[in-house]
Design a protein around this motif. Structure first.
Motif, short mmCIF file in Angstrom:
data_model
loop_
_atom_site.label_atom_id
_atom_site.label_comp_id
_atom_site.label_asym_id
_atom_site.label_seq_id
_atom_site.Cartn_x
_atom_site.Cartn_y
_atom_site.Cartn_z
N SER A 104 0.84 -1.20 0.00
CA SER A 104 0.00 0.00 0.00
C SER A 104 0.87 1.25 0.00
CB SER A 104 -0.95 0.01 1.20
OG SER A 104 -0.25 0.17 2.40
N VAL A 105 0.30 2.29 -0.58
CA VAL A 105 0.94 3.60 -0.64
C VAL A 105 -0.11 4.60 -0.21
CG1 VAL A 105 2.01 5.31 -2.14
CG2 VAL A 105 2.42 2.88 -2.53
N ASN A 135 -5.51 8.91 7.62
CA ASN A 135 -4.76 8.65 6.40
C ASN A 135 -5.67 7.99 5.37
OD1 ASN A 135 -4.65 5.66 6.73
ND2 ASN A 135 -3.43 6.20 8.51
N CYS A 136 -5.15 7.88 4.18
CA CYS A 136 -5.85 7.17 3.12
C CYS A 136 -4.79 6.43 2.31
CB CYS A 136 -6.62 8.13 2.23
SG CYS A 136 -7.73 7.27 1.10
N ASN A 137 -5.02 5.14 2.08
CA ASN A 137 -4.04 4.30 1.40
C ASN A 137 -4.66 3.61 0.19
OD1 ASN A 137 -1.68 4.39 3.25
ND2 ASN A 137 -3.20 3.65 4.69
N PHE A 138 -3.88 3.52 -0.86
CA PHE A 138 -4.24 2.69 -2.00
C PHE A 138 -3.59 1.34 -1.78
CE2 PHE A 138 -3.19 0.85 -6.13
CZ PHE A 138 -4.47 0.71 -6.64
N VAL A 139 -4.39 0.28 -1.75
CA VAL A 139 -3.92 -1.08 -1.47
C VAL A 139 -3.98 -1.91 -2.74
CG1 VAL A 139 -4.38 -3.17 -0.14
CG2 VAL A 139 -4.69 -0.93 0.92
N HIS A 140 -2.89 -2.61 -3.03
CA HIS A 140 -2.85 -3.51 -4.18
C HIS A 140 -2.40 -4.88 -3.70
CE1 HIS A 140 -2.30 -5.12 -8.18
NE2 HIS A 140 -1.07 -5.49 -7.83
N ALA A 141 -3.24 -5.88 -3.93
CA ALA A 141 -2.89 -7.26 -3.61
C ALA A 141 -2.53 -7.99 -4.89
CB ALA A 141 -4.05 -7.95 -2.90
N TYR A 142 -1.84 -9.11 -4.75
CA TYR A 142 -1.29 -9.81 -5.90
C TYR A 142 -2.31 -10.52 -6.77
CZ TYR A 142 3.03 -8.73 -3.57
OH TYR A 142 4.06 -8.06 -2.97
N HIS A 143 -3.53 -10.64 -6.31
CA HIS A 143 -4.54 -11.31 -7.13
C HIS A 143 -5.52 -10.30 -7.72
CE1 HIS A 143 -3.04 -15.15 -5.82
NE2 HIS A 143 -3.12 -14.76 -4.56
#
Length: 162
Positions: A83-84, A102-110
């Motif tokens: 996440s960023v 805060n606010c996060n952009f989350v990217h998972a591998y699927h």
């Protein structure tokens, strides 16, 4: 009576030492560990996370943060993710108590992407003039899958105020 005066003097000293660190134009660098089974979400299982943060005091007590994190879960249905994000911290009391959003952009591998706002409350314990240990409680809200990915947990961090 002496013991009470000593404790009062020590508390005053810690308050005065900490207040100088939350001033305008100071820089913050920090990192933290999350998880270690100290968080909960709908897919509860072993988890471990690391987070790096950097920030700048725009005004006294107001810290703007950027952060990057990695979370690993041993549970088969919960993928690892990165996440960023960005956030804001306000130091309520000059001795180290803070509130964060805060606010996060989350990217998972699927191919799972999510926008997760969060709240945090913690305390910056000064172990030297510029170094802190920062325990905090946090909540991250998942917009995409609230039941499985919204998380409440504890975080243990280290911060450096330059």
């Amino acid at each position: 009576m002496r013991k009470k005066l000593f404790l009062l003097a020590a508390a005053l000293f810690l308050t005065l030492t900490a207040s100088a660190q939350f001033e305008e134009e100071k820089v913050y660098v920090g990192g933290s560990l999350t998880g270690l089974d100290l968080n909960y979400n709908g897919n509860n299982g072993f988890s471990f996370g690391v987070q790096a943060r950097g920030g700048y005091f725009l005004e006294d007590n107001w810290l703007v943060l950027g952060q990057v994190a990695f979370e690993h879960s041993g549970h088969k249905t919960v993928p690892d993710y990165i996440s960023v994000g960005a956030g804001l911290r306000y130091y309520i009391v000059q001795n180290g108590l803070f509130l964060g959003a805060n606010c996060n952009f989350v990217h998972a591998y699927h191919n799972y992407n999510d926008l997760m706002p969060g709240l945090e409350i913690g305390y910056a314990f000064f172990i030297s003039k510029t170094v802190t240990i920062e325990p905090s409680v946090y909540y991250n809200q998942s917009f995409k899958n609230h039941a499985d990915f919204s998380t409440v947990g504890l975080k243990l961090g280290v911060g450096i105020y330059i």
